[in-house]
Design an enzyme around this catalytic site. Structure first.
Site, PDB file in Angstrom:
ATOM      1  N   GLU A  28       7.409   0.897   5.314  1.00  0.00           N
ATOM      2  CA  GLU A  28       6.819  -0.150   6.144  1.00  0.00           C
ATOM      3  C   GLU A  28       7.083  -1.478   5.440  1.00  0.00           C
ATOM      4  OE1 GLU A  28       2.554   0.256   6.629  1.00  0.00           O
ATOM      5  OE2 GLU A  28       2.400  -1.578   7.834  1.00  0.00           O
ATOM      6  N   HIS A  75       3.873   7.032   3.839  1.00  0.00           N
ATOM      7  CA  HIS A  75       4.788   5.889   3.721  1.00  0.00           C
ATOM      8  C   HIS A  75       4.407   4.961   2.584  1.00  0.00           C
ATOM      9  CE1 HIS A  75       1.808   4.108   6.682  1.00  0.00           C
ATOM     10  NE2 HIS A  75       1.998   3.011   5.974  1.00  0.00           N
ATOM     11  N   HIS A 111       0.824  -1.214   0.000  1.00  0.00           N
ATOM     12  CA  HIS A 111       0.000   0.000   0.000  1.00  0.00           C
ATOM     13  C   HIS A 111       0.853   1.256   0.000  1.00  0.00           C
ATOM     14  CE1 HIS A 111       0.250  -0.898   4.459  1.00  0.00           C
ATOM     15  NE2 HIS A 111       0.433   0.416   4.544  1.00  0.00           N
TER      16      HIS A 111
HETATM   17  C1  LIG Z   1      -2.403   0.991  10.232  1.00  0.00           C
HETATM   18  C2  LIG Z   1      -1.293   0.167  10.787  1.00  0.00           C
HETATM   19  C3  LIG Z   1      -0.067   0.161   9.933  1.00  0.00           C
HETATM   20  C4  LIG Z   1      -0.326  -0.664   8.683  1.00  0.00           C
HETATM   21  O1  LIG Z   1      -0.499  -1.891   8.867  1.00  0.00           O
HETATM   22  O2  LIG Z   1      -0.365  -0.172   7.547  1.00  0.00           O
HETATM   23  C5  LIG Z   1       0.402   1.570   9.620  1.00  0.00           C
HETATM   24  O3  LIG Z   1       0.659   1.974   8.539  1.00  0.00           O
HETATM   25  S1  LIG Z   1       0.593   2.571  11.043  1.00  0.00           S
HETATM   26  C6  LIG Z   1       1.215   4.127  10.346  1.00  0.00           C
HETATM   27  C7  LIG Z   1       1.634   5.051  11.408  1.00  0.00           C
HETATM   28  N1  LIG Z   1       2.779   4.535  12.132  1.00  0.00           N
HETATM   29  C8  LIG Z   1       4.028   4.949  11.902  1.00  0.00           C
HETATM   30  O4  LIG Z   1       4.286   5.817  11.072  1.00  0.00           O
HETATM   31  C9  LIG Z   1       5.105   4.299  12.761  1.00  0.00           C
HETATM   32  C10 LIG Z   1       6.484   4.685  12.344  1.00  0.00           C
HETATM   33  N2  LIG Z   1       6.679   6.137  12.393  1.00  0.00           N
HETATM   34  C11 LIG Z   1       7.467   6.728  13.332  1.00  0.00           C
HETATM   35  O5  LIG Z   1       8.055   6.087  14.180  1.00  0.00           O
HETATM   36  C12 LIG Z   1       7.542   8.236  13.278  1.00  0.00           C
HETATM   37  O6  LIG Z   1       6.434   8.746  12.599  1.00  0.00           O
HETATM   38  C13 LIG Z   1       8.847   8.727  12.560  1.00  0.00           C
HETATM   39  C14 LIG Z   1       8.974   8.217  11.133  1.00  0.00           C
HETATM   40  C15 LIG Z   1      10.097   8.315  13.387  1.00  0.00           C
HETATM   41  C16 LIG Z   1       8.805  10.254  12.481  1.00  0.00           C
HETATM   42  O7  LIG Z   1       8.668  10.738  13.758  1.00  0.00           O
HETATM   43  P1  LIG Z   1       8.201  12.257  13.993  1.00  0.00           P
HETATM   44  O8  LIG Z   1       8.231  12.447  15.470  1.00  0.00           O
HETATM   45  O9  LIG Z   1       6.962  12.543  13.254  1.00  0.00           O
HETATM   46  O10 LIG Z   1       9.241  13.143  13.277  1.00  0.00           O
HETATM   47  P2  LIG Z   1      10.784  13.404  13.519  1.00  0.00           P
HETATM   48  O11 LIG Z   1      10.959  14.809  13.865  1.00  0.00           O
HETATM   49  O12 LIG Z   1      11.408  12.378  14.451  1.00  0.00           O
HETATM   50  O13 LIG Z   1      11.302  13.139  12.047  1.00  0.00           O
HETATM   51  C17 LIG Z   1      12.664  12.992  11.792  1.00  0.00           C
HETATM   52  C18 LIG Z   1      12.911  13.407  10.352  1.00  0.00           C
HETATM   53  O14 LIG Z   1      12.177  12.530   9.464  1.00  0.00           O
HETATM   54  C19 LIG Z   1      11.259  13.288   8.651  1.00  0.00           C
HETATM   55  N3  LIG Z   1      10.013  12.529   8.510  1.00  0.00           N
HETATM   56  C20 LIG Z   1       9.127  12.256   9.481  1.00  0.00           C
HETATM   57  N4  LIG Z   1       8.118  11.542   9.011  1.00  0.00           N
HETATM   58  C21 LIG Z   1       8.363  11.384   7.684  1.00  0.00           C
HETATM   59  C22 LIG Z   1       7.639  10.732   6.640  1.00  0.00           C
HETATM   60  N5  LIG Z   1       6.473  10.109   6.890  1.00  0.00           N
HETATM   61  N6  LIG Z   1       8.174  10.721   5.420  1.00  0.00           N
HETATM   62  C23 LIG Z   1       9.379  11.348   5.147  1.00  0.00           C
HETATM   63  N7  LIG Z   1      10.106  11.983   6.123  1.00  0.00           N
HETATM   64  C24 LIG Z   1       9.584  11.998   7.357  1.00  0.00           C
HETATM   65  C25 LIG Z   1      11.058  14.589   9.403  1.00  0.00           C
HETATM   66  O15 LIG Z   1      10.681  15.605   8.517  1.00  0.00           O
HETATM   67  C26 LIG Z   1      12.402  14.823  10.032  1.00  0.00           C
HETATM   68  O16 LIG Z   1      13.261  15.376   9.064  1.00  0.00           O
HETATM   69  P3  LIG Z   1      14.241  16.601   9.401  1.00  0.00           P
HETATM   70  O17 LIG Z   1      13.346  17.742   9.804  1.00  0.00           O
HETATM   71  O18 LIG Z   1      14.985  16.842   8.129  1.00  0.00           O
HETATM   72  O19 LIG Z   1      15.103  16.118  10.519  1.00  0.00           O
HETATM   73 CO    CO Z   2       0.749   1.301   6.469  1.00  0.00          CO
END
Ligand SMILES: CC[C@@H](C(=O)O)C(=O)SCCNC(=O)CCNC(=O)[C@H](O)C(C)(C)COP(=O)(O)OP(=O)(O)OC[C@H]1O[C@@H](n2cnc3c(N)ncnc32)[C@H](O)[C@@H]1OP(=O)(O)O
Ligand code: CO
Length: 134
Positions: free
Chosen positions: A130, A79, A7
């Site tokens: 993922e 994602h 997905h």
């Molecule tokens: C429905 C269940 C399941 C399925 O079966 O399909 C799912 O899909 S659940 C979906 C939701 N769950 C998750 O996303 C779990 C994993 N995600 C995480 O652990 C966090 O979201 C993360 C990825 C670690 C981000 O954490 P967050 O606190 O939002 O941000 P940060 O400040 O730590 O981000 C660091 C850095 O990464 C960039 N970033 C964040 N999210 C994304 C993204 N989705 N795509 C691309 N880049 C992303 C963020 O901009 C930061 O960048 P810099 O500012 O340059 O440091």
């Molecule tokens: Co998902």
């Protein structure tokens, strides 16, 4: 190692409005919203002939998509989910190559009842990945 695209996920502020775009605008088959408190999201799946779109709205106080929506208030691509045959073997291979596995590092059961893991976007060309066991 990498298999089918399971997905594409889109984070949205209003899941009913997003579902209506796909159901009424595109004429797609759209599931009912389902709350997954263990993942901090409410999801709707849009079935396409070759893959699915996962629409996600934050659920609860500590949703992992809350910060993403603060940065992208209108929503956005969140994602990609790829299928793998053996999720532990895939995790170990990617981790050995330096990729960061998010959370505890242990697979959790995802929206399709299969084990899933997330990989840090900074290690995958800026895309949160993922993995889902096929
Ligand atoms: C429905 C269940 C399941 C399925 O079966 O399909 C799912 O899909 S659940 C979906 C939701 N769950 C998750 O996303 C779990 C994993 N995600 C995480 O652990 C966090 O979201 C993360 C990825 C670690 C981000 O954490 P967050 O606190 O939002 O941000 P940060 O400040 O730590 O981000 C660091 C850095 O990464 C960039 N970033 C964040 N999210 C994304 C993204 N989705 N795509 C691309 N880049 C992303 C963020 O901009 C930061 O960048 P810099 O500012 O340059 O440091
Ligand atoms: Co998902």
């Amino acid at each position: 190692m990498i298999g089918r695209l399971n997905h594409v996920a889109i984070a949205v502020p209003d899941i009913e409005a997003a579902a209506a775009i796909y159901r009424d605008g595109f004429g797609a088959t759209v599931s009912a919203p389902r709350g997954l408190p263990e993942h901090g999201v409410t999801v709707v799946f849009v079935d396409l002939p070759n893959t699915r779109v996962e629409l996600m709205q934050p659920l609860g106080e500590a949703s992992p998509i809350a910060k993403f929506l603060e940065r992208n208030p209108g929503g956005g691509l969140h994602h990609l989910c790829y299928e793998v045959e053996d999720i532990l073997a895939a995790r170990d291979r990617l981790a050995a190559a330096g990729a960061r596995v998010l959370g505890s590092g242990e697979p959790r059961i995802g929206a399709h009842g299969k084990p899933v893991l997330f990989l840090h976007p900074k290690d995958f060309a800026g895309t949160l990945v993922e993995l889902e066991e096929a």
